[in-house]
Design an enzyme around this catalytic site. Structure first.
Site, short mmCIF file in Angstrom:
data_model
loop_
_atom_site.label_atom_id
_atom_site.label_comp_id
_atom_site.label_asym_id
_atom_site.label_seq_id
_atom_site.Cartn_x
_atom_site.Cartn_y
_atom_site.Cartn_z
N LEU A 83 37.39 -0.67 2.28
CA LEU A 83 37.94 0.54 1.70
C LEU A 83 39.44 0.46 1.40
O LEU A 83 40.07 1.46 1.08
CB LEU A 83 37.63 1.75 2.59
CG LEU A 83 36.13 2.00 2.79
CD1 LEU A 83 35.91 3.15 3.75
CD2 LEU A 83 35.41 2.24 1.47
N CYS A 84 40.02 -0.73 1.50
CA CYS A 84 41.43 -0.92 1.14
C CYS A 84 41.58 -0.95 -0.37
O CYS A 84 40.76 -1.53 -1.07
CB CYS A 84 41.97 -2.23 1.73
SG CYS A 84 42.35 -2.12 3.47
N HIS A 85 42.66 -0.35 -0.83
CA HIS A 85 42.96 -0.37 -2.26
C HIS A 85 43.53 -1.73 -2.66
O HIS A 85 44.31 -2.30 -1.89
CB HIS A 85 44.00 0.70 -2.61
CG HIS A 85 43.51 2.09 -2.43
ND1 HIS A 85 43.53 2.72 -1.20
CD2 HIS A 85 42.97 2.97 -3.30
CE1 HIS A 85 43.03 3.93 -1.34
NE2 HIS A 85 42.68 4.11 -2.59
N GLU A 122 47.71 -4.91 4.89
CA GLU A 122 48.12 -6.19 4.32
C GLU A 122 48.98 -6.98 5.32
O GLU A 122 48.82 -8.20 5.47
CB GLU A 122 48.85 -5.98 3.00
CG GLU A 122 47.94 -5.56 1.86
CD GLU A 122 47.40 -4.13 1.96
OE1 GLU A 122 46.43 -3.81 1.24
OE2 GLU A 122 47.93 -3.31 2.74
N ASP A 136 42.67 -23.04 13.35
CA ASP A 136 41.84 -24.02 12.65
C ASP A 136 42.50 -25.39 12.60
O ASP A 136 41.86 -26.41 12.84
CB ASP A 136 41.54 -23.53 11.23
CG ASP A 136 40.67 -24.51 10.46
OD1 ASP A 136 39.61 -24.91 10.98
OD2 ASP A 136 41.06 -24.88 9.34
#
Length: 166
Positions: A83-85, A122, A136
């Protein structure tokens, strides 16, 4: 079924009056400069930290790769969080602080834009992806690493104003 109140200061903004997931409509909000800062840590063995600090890791400069990954993560946030713009970020900065006394690396991100919605997600995504990239790249030499303490430190701009963690 629980009832959800509409747009009160304590209601969840991504849930509509029927309790369904809903992307917030920001079209009526004014543009403003918005900035968010987040941090997190990756804890590791001292030998792994020394390897990173000396640049002796077989995979090369792991901090440079993690920095780029964090920036890319911030730019892809709306693809990862439903639901992030999608945002036109004007700045993404990812920094690292090696903390040998605590056997960890502090990851700090700062995201900025001029727009109608904040950039906290973000900034959090940048930290998360940078930490995952470090994990990683170093997992072959240290399987005991942990990622911890990811949080927003500060946000500026928007209708709700500025906020800073104590």
């Amino acid at each position: 079924m629980a009832t959800i109140s509409k747009n009160t200061s304590s209601s969840l903004t991504h849930i509509n009056s029927k309790g369904e997931a809903s992307m917030v409509d920001v079209s009526e909000k004014p543009n403003s400069v918005r900035i968010a800062t987040a941090e997190g840590y990756i804890k590791m063995q001292s030998s792994t930290l020394s390897l990173i600090e000396s640049g002796g890791h077989a995979k090369g400069d792991v901090l440079a790769v993690a920095r780029i990954a964090g920036i890319q993560g911030a730019k892809q946030c709306s693809q990862l969080i439903p639901l992030c713009h999608p945002l036109a970020l004007s700045k993404v900065q990812v920094d690292f602080e090696i903390q040998p006394d605590n056997q960890r690396i502090r990851i700090c991100s700062r995201c900025k834009l001029t727009g109608r919605t904040g950039v906290e997600m973000e900034a959090l995504t940048a930290v998360s992806v940078a930490a995952l990239t470090l994990f990683d790249m170093c997992k072959a030499v240290d399987k005991t690493m942990t990622i911890e303490g990811i949080k927003v430190l500060e946000k500026k701009g928007g209708q709700s104003g500025d906020w800073q963690r104590d």
